[in-house]
Design a protein around this motif. Structure first.
Motif, PDB file in Angstrom:
ATOM      1  N   LEU A  55      26.358  91.870  73.642  1.00 41.83           N
ATOM      2  CA  LEU A  55      27.831  92.414  73.536  1.00 41.83           C
ATOM      3  C   LEU A  55      28.014  92.814  71.895  1.00 41.83           C
ATOM      4  O   LEU A  55      27.985  92.003  71.123  1.00 41.83           O
ATOM      5  CB  LEU A  55      28.746  91.431  73.854  1.00 41.83           C
ATOM      6  N   ARG A  56      28.370  93.986  71.853  1.00 39.57           N
ATOM      7  CA  ARG A  56      28.252  94.627  70.371  1.00 39.57           C
ATOM      8  C   ARG A  56      29.617  95.120  70.016  1.00 39.57           C
ATOM      9  O   ARG A  56      29.810  95.558  68.746  1.00 39.57           O
ATOM     10  CB  ARG A  56      27.409  95.711  70.108  1.00 39.57           C
ATOM     11  N   ASP A  57      30.912  94.873  70.714  1.00 41.51           N
ATOM     12  CA  ASP A  57      32.048  95.576  70.248  1.00 41.51           C
ATOM     13  C   ASP A  57      33.180  94.376  70.400  1.00 41.51           C
ATOM     14  O   ASP A  57      33.131  93.481  71.181  1.00 41.51           O
ATOM     15  CB  ASP A  57      32.605  96.809  70.527  1.00 41.51           C
ATOM     16  N   ALA A  58      34.165  94.377  69.776  1.00 38.65           N
ATOM     17  CA  ALA A  58      35.119  93.308  69.529  1.00 38.65           C
ATOM     18  C   ALA A  58      35.895  93.313  70.953  1.00 38.65           C
ATOM     19  O   ALA A  58      36.221  92.286  71.285  1.00 38.65           O
ATOM     20  CB  ALA A  58      36.379  93.633  68.492  1.00 38.65           C
ATOM     21  N   PRO A  59      36.292  94.449  71.800  1.00 43.97           N
ATOM     22  CA  PRO A  59      36.914  94.152  72.969  1.00 43.97           C
ATOM     23  C   PRO A  59      36.041  93.496  74.045  1.00 43.97           C
ATOM     24  O   PRO A  59      36.494  92.713  74.827  1.00 43.97           O
ATOM     25  CB  PRO A  59      37.247  95.844  73.224  1.00 43.97           C
ATOM     26  N   GLU A  60      34.904  94.025  74.097  1.00 43.68           N
ATOM     27  CA  GLU A  60      33.893  93.169  74.873  1.00 43.68           C
ATOM     28  C   GLU A  60      33.735  91.838  74.683  1.00 43.68           C
ATOM     29  O   GLU A  60      33.676  91.042  75.486  1.00 43.68           O
ATOM     30  CB  GLU A  60      32.361  93.997  74.737  1.00 43.68           C
ATOM     31  N   LEU A  61      33.473  91.479  73.110  1.00 46.25           N
ATOM     32  CA  LEU A  61      33.600  89.903  72.786  1.00 46.25           C
ATOM     33  C   LEU A  61      34.784  89.359  73.413  1.00 46.25           C
ATOM     34  O   LEU A  61      34.908  88.317  73.902  1.00 46.25           O
ATOM     35  CB  LEU A  61      33.343  89.931  71.417  1.00 46.25           C
ATOM     36  N   SER A  62      36.087  89.962  73.005  1.00 44.92           N
ATOM     37  CA  SER A  62      37.075  89.014  73.473  1.00 44.92           C
ATOM     38  C   SER A  62      37.316  88.974  74.970  1.00 44.92           C
ATOM     39  O   SER A  62      37.748  88.115  75.569  1.00 44.92           O
ATOM     40  CB  SER A  62      38.573  90.113  73.031  1.00 44.92           C
ATOM     41  N   THR A  63      36.745  89.876  75.748  1.00 46.82           N
ATOM     42  CA  THR A  63      36.944  89.930  77.360  1.00 46.82           C
ATOM     43  C   THR A  63      36.040  88.962  77.802  1.00 46.82           C
ATOM     44  O   THR A  63      36.362  88.035  78.580  1.00 46.82           O
ATOM     45  CB  THR A  63      36.641  91.293  77.892  1.00 46.82           C
ATOM     46  N   ALA A  64      35.005  88.812  77.032  1.00 48.48           N
ATOM     47  CA  ALA A  64      33.850  87.687  77.561  1.00 48.48           C
ATOM     48  C   ALA A  64      34.222  86.356  77.147  1.00 48.48           C
ATOM     49  O   ALA A  64      34.196  85.471  77.924  1.00 48.48           O
ATOM     50  CB  ALA A  64      32.484  87.923  76.905  1.00 48.48           C
ATOM     51  N   VAL A  65      34.918  86.284  76.044  1.00 46.71           N
ATOM     52  CA  VAL A  65      35.384  85.012  75.818  1.00 46.71           C
ATOM     53  C   VAL A  65      36.671  84.580  76.848  1.00 46.71           C
ATOM     54  O   VAL A  65      36.666  83.368  76.836  1.00 46.71           O
ATOM     55  CB  VAL A  65      36.045  84.829  74.324  1.00 46.71           C
ATOM     56  N   ALA A  66      37.351  85.449  77.165  1.00 45.98           N
ATOM     57  CA  ALA A  66      38.452  85.137  78.131  1.00 45.98           C
ATOM     58  C   ALA A  66      37.949  84.785  79.422  1.00 45.98           C
ATOM     59  O   ALA A  66      38.505  83.866  79.962  1.00 45.98           O
ATOM     60  CB  ALA A  66      39.188  86.371  78.333  1.00 45.98           C
ATOM     61  N   ALA A  67      36.634  85.362  79.870  1.00 44.60           N
ATOM     62  CA  ALA A  67      36.033  84.661  80.910  1.00 44.60           C
ATOM     63  C   ALA A  67      35.689  83.471  80.822  1.00 44.60           C
ATOM     64  O   ALA A  67      35.326  82.473  81.974  1.00 44.60           O
ATOM     65  CB  ALA A  67      34.857  85.708  81.465  1.00 44.60           C
ATOM     66  N   CYS A  68      35.131  82.969  79.635  1.00 48.39           N
ATOM     67  CA  CYS A  68      34.735  81.446  79.070  1.00 48.39           C
ATOM     68  C   CYS A  68      36.096  80.647  79.294  1.00 48.39           C
ATOM     69  O   CYS A  68      35.764  79.376  79.499  1.00 48.39           O
ATOM     70  CB  CYS A  68      34.137  81.491  78.103  1.00 48.39           C
ATOM     71  N   TYR A  69      37.066  80.923  78.997  1.00 42.57           N
ATOM     72  CA  TYR A  69      38.162  80.202  78.690  1.00 42.57           C
ATOM     73  C   TYR A  69      39.412  80.763  79.174  1.00 42.57           C
ATOM     74  O   TYR A  69      40.441  81.189  78.693  1.00 42.57           O
ATOM     75  CB  TYR A  69      38.722  79.907  77.197  1.00 42.57           C
ATOM     76  N   PRO A  70      39.536  80.969  80.560  1.00 42.96           N
ATOM     77  CA  PRO A  70      40.536  81.940  81.458  1.00 42.96           C
ATOM     78  C   PRO A  70      41.844  81.228  81.366  1.00 42.96           C
ATOM     79  O   PRO A  70      42.823  81.993  81.072  1.00 42.96           O
ATOM     80  CB  PRO A  70      40.044  81.964  82.784  1.00 42.96           C
ATOM     81  N   HIS A  71      41.766  80.027  81.229  1.00 43.98           N
ATOM     82  CA  HIS A  71      43.402  79.288  81.258  1.00 43.98           C
ATOM     83  C   HIS A  71      44.176  79.501  79.576  1.00 43.98           C
ATOM     84  O   HIS A  71      45.076  79.160  79.668  1.00 43.98           O
ATOM     85  CB  HIS A  71      43.132  77.908  81.686  1.00 43.98           C
ATOM     86  N   ARG A  72      43.309  79.753  78.595  1.00 44.12           N
ATOM     87  CA  ARG A  72      43.793  79.725  77.319  1.00 44.12           C
ATOM     88  C   ARG A  72      43.787  80.835  76.873  1.00 44.12           C
ATOM     89  O   ARG A  72      44.067  81.231  75.417  1.00 44.12           O
ATOM     90  CB  ARG A  72      43.193  78.739  76.541  1.00 44.12           C
ATOM     91  N   HIS A  73      43.626  81.923  77.299  1.00 39.76           N
ATOM     92  CA  HIS A  73      43.119  83.186  76.638  1.00 39.76           C
ATOM     93  C   HIS A  73      43.349  84.567  77.435  1.00 39.76           C
ATOM     94  O   HIS A  73      43.466  84.518  78.621  1.00 39.76           O
ATOM     95  CB  HIS A  73      41.600  83.293  76.283  1.00 39.76           C
ATOM     96  N   THR A  74      43.817  85.401  76.660  1.00 40.89           N
ATOM     97  CA  THR A  74      43.964  86.827  77.396  1.00 40.89           C
ATOM     98  C   THR A  74      43.264  87.857  76.305  1.00 40.89           C
ATOM     99  O   THR A  74      43.443  87.507  75.225  1.00 40.89           O
ATOM    100  CB  THR A  74      45.533  87.264  77.674  1.00 40.89           C
ATOM    101  N   ALA A  75      42.640  88.659  77.001  1.00 43.99           N
ATOM    102  CA  ALA A  75      41.760  89.519  76.022  1.00 43.99           C
ATOM    103  C   ALA A  75      42.631  90.243  75.147  1.00 43.99           C
ATOM    104  O   ALA A  75      43.986  90.498  75.168  1.00 43.99           O
ATOM    105  CB  ALA A  75      41.310  90.792  76.873  1.00 43.99           C
TER     106      ALA A  75
END
Length: 85
Positions: A55-75
């Motif tokens: 994953l090489r760009d900010a939106p992709e990383l943010s979305t991936a983190v959202a998948a890891c922490y869905p209850h505390r995050h939105t992309a």
């Protein structure tokens, strides 16, 4: 000291480090986390791992983190400056 060029593909350059730092700080603000917290350390490790997995760009990383922490995050939404480089 000999430099192993086969390892160079995994190096994170200055531009990539800036982008990772931007995403990391954005996530800290969204989650209201201290930079020195254990959760922040896990977040940093996860972002680096995601980057190294391709994953090489900010939106992709943010979305991936959202998948890891869905209850505390939105992309996050990003400006052109912090998307794919």
């Amino acid at each position: 000291m000999q430099f192993d060029r086969s390892f160079s593909a995994d190096l994170i350059g200055p531009d990539e480090l800036d982008m990772l730092d931007f995403v990391f700080k954005s996530e800290l603000r969204k989650r209201r986390l201290s930079r020195r917290s254990e959760e922040a350390e896990r977040l940093a490790a996860k972002l680096i791992g995601l980057y190294q997995s391709g994953l090489r760009d900010a939106p992709e990383l943010s979305t991936a983190v959202a998948a890891c922490y869905p209850h505390r995050h939105t992309a996050l939404r990003f400006s052109k400056n912090h998307s794919s480089r």
